[in-house]
Design an enzyme around this catalytic site. Structure first.
Site, mmCIF file in Angstrom:
data_model
loop_
_atom_site.group_PDB
_atom_site.id
_atom_site.type_symbol
_atom_site.label_atom_id
_atom_site.label_comp_id
_atom_site.label_asym_id
_atom_site.label_seq_id
_atom_site.Cartn_x
_atom_site.Cartn_y
_atom_site.Cartn_z
ATOM 1 N N GLY A 15 -2.137 -20.931 52.070
ATOM 2 C CA GLY A 15 -1.535 -20.713 50.765
ATOM 3 C C GLY A 15 -2.294 -21.105 49.791
ATOM 4 N N ARG A 25 -8.560 -33.807 41.864
ATOM 5 C CA ARG A 25 -9.559 -34.236 41.518
ATOM 6 C C ARG A 25 -9.233 -35.416 41.399
ATOM 7 N NH1 ARG A 25 -6.828 -36.703 36.792
ATOM 8 N NH2 ARG A 25 -8.161 -37.162 34.280
ATOM 9 N N ARG A 76 -7.414 -18.657 55.975
ATOM 10 C CA ARG A 76 -6.785 -19.324 57.091
ATOM 11 C C ARG A 76 -7.901 -18.845 58.348
ATOM 12 N NH1 ARG A 76 -1.176 -19.390 54.728
ATOM 13 N NH2 ARG A 76 -1.027 -17.665 53.292
ATOM 14 N N GLY A 106 0.323 -26.264 53.759
ATOM 15 C CA GLY A 106 1.274 -26.665 54.086
ATOM 16 C C GLY A 106 1.423 -26.430 56.214
ATOM 17 N N ASP A 107 2.461 -26.017 56.109
ATOM 18 C CA ASP A 107 2.929 -26.320 57.907
ATOM 19 C C ASP A 107 1.805 -25.690 58.442
ATOM 20 O OD1 ASP A 107 2.871 -23.495 57.170
ATOM 21 O OD2 ASP A 107 5.704 -23.501 58.280
ATOM 22 N N THR A 130 1.981 -26.614 48.731
ATOM 23 C CA THR A 130 2.123 -24.736 48.699
ATOM 24 C C THR A 130 3.412 -24.360 47.889
ATOM 25 O OG1 THR A 130 3.658 -23.472 50.238
ATOM 26 C CG2 THR A 130 3.778 -25.821 50.553
ATOM 27 N N ILE A 131 3.898 -22.946 47.632
ATOM 28 C CA ILE A 131 4.458 -23.020 46.404
ATOM 29 C C ILE A 131 6.008 -22.627 47.315
ATOM 30 C CG2 ILE A 131 3.050 -22.310 44.946
ATOM 31 C CD1 ILE A 131 4.485 -18.866 46.182
ATOM 32 N N ASP A 132 5.601 -22.998 48.701
ATOM 33 C CA ASP A 132 7.131 -22.312 49.519
ATOM 34 C C ASP A 132 7.769 -23.349 49.374
ATOM 35 O OD1 ASP A 132 5.957 -20.299 49.921
ATOM 36 O OD2 ASP A 132 5.490 -20.892 51.998
ATOM 37 N N ASP A 134 8.532 -25.750 51.208
ATOM 38 C CA ASP A 134 9.176 -25.870 53.022
ATOM 39 C C ASP A 134 9.327 -27.079 53.448
ATOM 40 O OD1 ASP A 134 6.788 -25.299 52.874
ATOM 41 O OD2 ASP A 134 6.826 -23.552 54.371
ATOM 42 N N ARG A 167 20.508 -1.417 34.169
ATOM 43 C CA ARG A 167 20.792 -1.119 35.642
ATOM 44 C C ARG A 167 20.521 -2.859 36.650
ATOM 45 N NH1 ARG A 167 14.500 1.491 34.763
ATOM 46 N NH2 ARG A 167 15.160 3.809 34.564
ATOM 47 N N ARG A 176 8.160 -17.011 52.267
ATOM 48 C CA ARG A 176 7.619 -16.844 53.793
ATOM 49 C C ARG A 176 9.170 -16.761 54.385
ATOM 50 N NH1 ARG A 176 3.180 -17.423 55.986
ATOM 51 N NH2 ARG A 176 2.051 -18.367 54.351
ATOM 52 N N GLY A 190 19.425 -17.076 35.720
ATOM 53 C CA GLY A 190 21.713 -16.462 36.134
ATOM 54 C C GLY A 190 21.423 -15.265 36.481
ATOM 55 N N ALA A 191 21.156 -15.730 37.656
ATOM 56 C CA ALA A 191 21.044 -14.439 38.408
ATOM 57 C C ALA A 191 22.530 -14.100 39.517
ATOM 58 C CB ALA A 191 20.795 -14.338 39.542
HETATM 59 O O1 F6P Z 1 2.755 -20.050 51.966
HETATM 60 C C1 F6P Z 1 2.434 -19.231 50.943
HETATM 61 C C2 F6P Z 1 2.606 -17.434 50.844
HETATM 62 O O2 F6P Z 1 2.257 -17.550 49.029
HETATM 63 C C3 F6P Z 1 4.102 -17.777 51.409
HETATM 64 O O3 F6P Z 1 5.310 -18.044 50.005
HETATM 65 C C4 F6P Z 1 3.968 -15.853 51.301
HETATM 66 O O4 F6P Z 1 4.969 -15.774 52.581
HETATM 67 C C5 F6P Z 1 2.466 -15.879 51.882
HETATM 68 O O5 F6P Z 1 1.937 -17.375 51.479
HETATM 69 C C6 F6P Z 1 1.663 -14.582 51.501
HETATM 70 O O6 F6P Z 1 -0.385 -15.393 51.810
HETATM 71 P P1 F6P Z 1 -0.658 -14.150 51.564
HETATM 72 O O7 F6P Z 1 -1.672 -15.003 50.724
HETATM 73 O O8 F6P Z 1 -2.186 -14.880 53.245
HETATM 74 O O9 F6P Z 1 -0.178 -12.625 52.151
#
Ligand code: F6P
Length: 324
Positions: A15, A25, A76, A106-107, A130-132, A134, A167, A176, A190-191
Site C-alpha cells: 500500500g 528522493r 502487491r 510494510g510487512d 505504511t500508514i499503519d 505496525d 447524532r 489492517r 476527542g472521540a
Molecule cells: O497497509 C495499508 C492499508 O491501507 C491498510 O490500512 C489497509 O487494510 C490496506 O492497506 C488496504 O489495502 P488495499 O489498498 O489493497 O485495499
C-alpha cells in the site's frame, strides 16, 4: 566506510503511503552523493520481475518531496511469492548490474525482501513506508503522521454535522490489524470511545459507558479500527440497545492513504533515506532503518515484522479519562 556497492535499486511496494516520494528522493540523492548509481524499479517486486527499470538522477526526484503517492508506483505482487517469480526478479536485477536494494513498504514488502535477500545473497535495506505504523523498530512509520492528520480533518468535519443533528457516529479508520491510527486520531478528535483490535474490543464495556455517560452531549464519535469489531455491526448493536440515538456509520477508507505528507513524514523519510544508503555502504543487510526515541537504528527485517508494537496503555487511559 566499507565500499563494495556501486549500483542501488530502489522500489516501493504494498500500500502506498504519503512520504514515500520524500524517501525515494532521499535515497536517490544520497546514493549520488556517495557516487553510486541508482536504478528505480517501477511497481515494486512486480516491476522487478517484468524488468521495469529506469535510471534515476538528481533531477528525476526534483519537486516530489511534497507529493503523496509514489512516483515509482506500487503493487502487491503474487508472483514474487513464488520461487520462480523471485528467480526472474533476480535475473532482471542482475542484468542491470544492481548490487543492493532499498525497499520501501510494510510487512509484506519486508517478508519478501528477507526471503529474496537470503536466496540470492543480495544486501537489502527496508524503509518503513505504511500508514499503519505496525512495524517494530521505529517510533513511527513513514505516512502514519499524514494519515492520522487526514483522519482528524475528516472526523472534525463529521463532528460538525453530528453536532448539528444530535447524532452518534461510528467511524472506521484503516490500520489492517493494527489500531494505532484509530487510537491517535481518536484522541485528536476527542472521540467518546475508541475500539481497537489489540485490546479485544469490549462491546459490553462500550455500551455500559454509553449508558452511564453524560446525557447532555449532543454528538458522540466512536472510532473503530478496521480489523476489529466491524463498524456496521457495531452500528446495529448500538441502534438496538439505544433506539433513541440517531446513529450513522462512516468508513473513511483510502482518503487516509493520499495527500501531501506532513512535515514530520517528510523529515522522517529524508532521515531514513540517508540512513538506508549509508547502512548499505557500511555493509548492513536484511535490516530496516527506523527511528527509535528519535535516533536512527537498524532492526532485522524479521524482527520488524514479527513483533507488534505495544499499545501505549497511557494513551488508552487518556480516552477513559477524557471521554463520555
Ligand atoms: O497497509 C495499508 C492499508 O491501507 C491498510 O490500512 C489497509 O487494510 C490496506 O492497506 C488496504 O489495502 P488495499 O489498498 O489493497 O485495499
Amino acid at each position: 566506510m566499507e565500499r563494495q556497492i556501486n549500483k542501488i535499486g530502489i522500489l516501493t511496494s504494498g500500500g502506498d503511503a504519503p512520504g514515500m516520494n520524500a524517501a525515494i528522493r532521499a535515497v536517490v540523492r544520497t546514493a549520488l552523493y556517495y557516487d553510486l548509481e541508482v536504478v528505480g524499479i517501477r511497481r515494486g517486486y512486480e516491476g522487478a520481475i517484468n524488468g521495469e527499470f529506469l535510471e534515476m538522477d538528481r533531477k528525476s526526484v526534483a519537486n516530489i518531496i511534497q507529493r503523496g503517492g509514489t512516483i515509482l508506483k506500487t503493487a502487491r505482487s503474487a508472483a514474487f511469492q513464488t520461487t520462480e517469480g523471485r528467480k526472474k526478479a533476480y535475473e532482471q536485477i542482475k542484468s542491470q548490474g544492481i548490487d543492493a536494494l532499498v525497499v520501501i513498504g510494510g510487512d509484506g514488502t519486508f517478508t519478501g525482501a528477507k526471503i529474496f535477500g537470503e536466496e540470492f545473497d543480495l544486501p537489502i535495506i527496508g524503509l518503513p513506508g505504511t500508514i499503519d505504523n505496525d512495524l517494530y523498530g521505529t517510533d513511527f512509520t513513514i505516512g502514519y503522521d499524514t494519515a492520522i492528520n487526514t483522519a482528524v480533518d475528516a472526523v472534525d468535519k463529521i463532528r460538525d454535522t453530528a453536532e448539528s443533528h444530535d447524532r452518534v457516529f461510528i467511524i472506521e479508520v484503516m490500520g489492517r490489524d493494527c489500531g494505532l491510527i484509530a487510537l491517535r486520531s481518536g484522541i485528536g478528535v476527542g472521540a467518546e470511545a475508541i475500539l481497537i483490535p489489540e485490546t479485544k474490543t469490549d462491546v459490553p464495556h462500550l455500551l455500559h459507558r454509553l449508558e452511564v455517560g453524560r446525557k447532555d452531549k449532543s454528538s458522540k464519535i466512536i472510532m473503530v479500527a478496521e480489523g476489529g469489531e466491524g463498524a456496521f455491526k457495531l452500528g446495529e448493536i448500538i441502534k438496538e440497545k439505544f433506539p433513541h440515538y440517531d446513529t450513522r456509520v462512516s468508513v473513511l477508507g483510502h482518503i487516509q492513504r493520499g495527500g501531501k505528507p506532513t512535515c514530520m513524514d517528510r523529515v522522517l523519510a529524508s532521515r531514513l533515506g540517508v540512513a538506508a544508503v549509508e547502512g548499505l555502504l557500511e555493509g548492513r543487510k536484511a535490516v530496516m532503518a527506523g527511528l527509535i526515541h528519535g535516533q536512527v537504528e537498524f532492526t532485522p527485517l524479521d524482527h520488524a515484522i514479527k513483533h507488534n508494537k505495544d499499545v501505549n496503555q497511557s494513551l488508552l487511559k487518556i480516552v477513559e479519562i477524557l471521554s463520555l
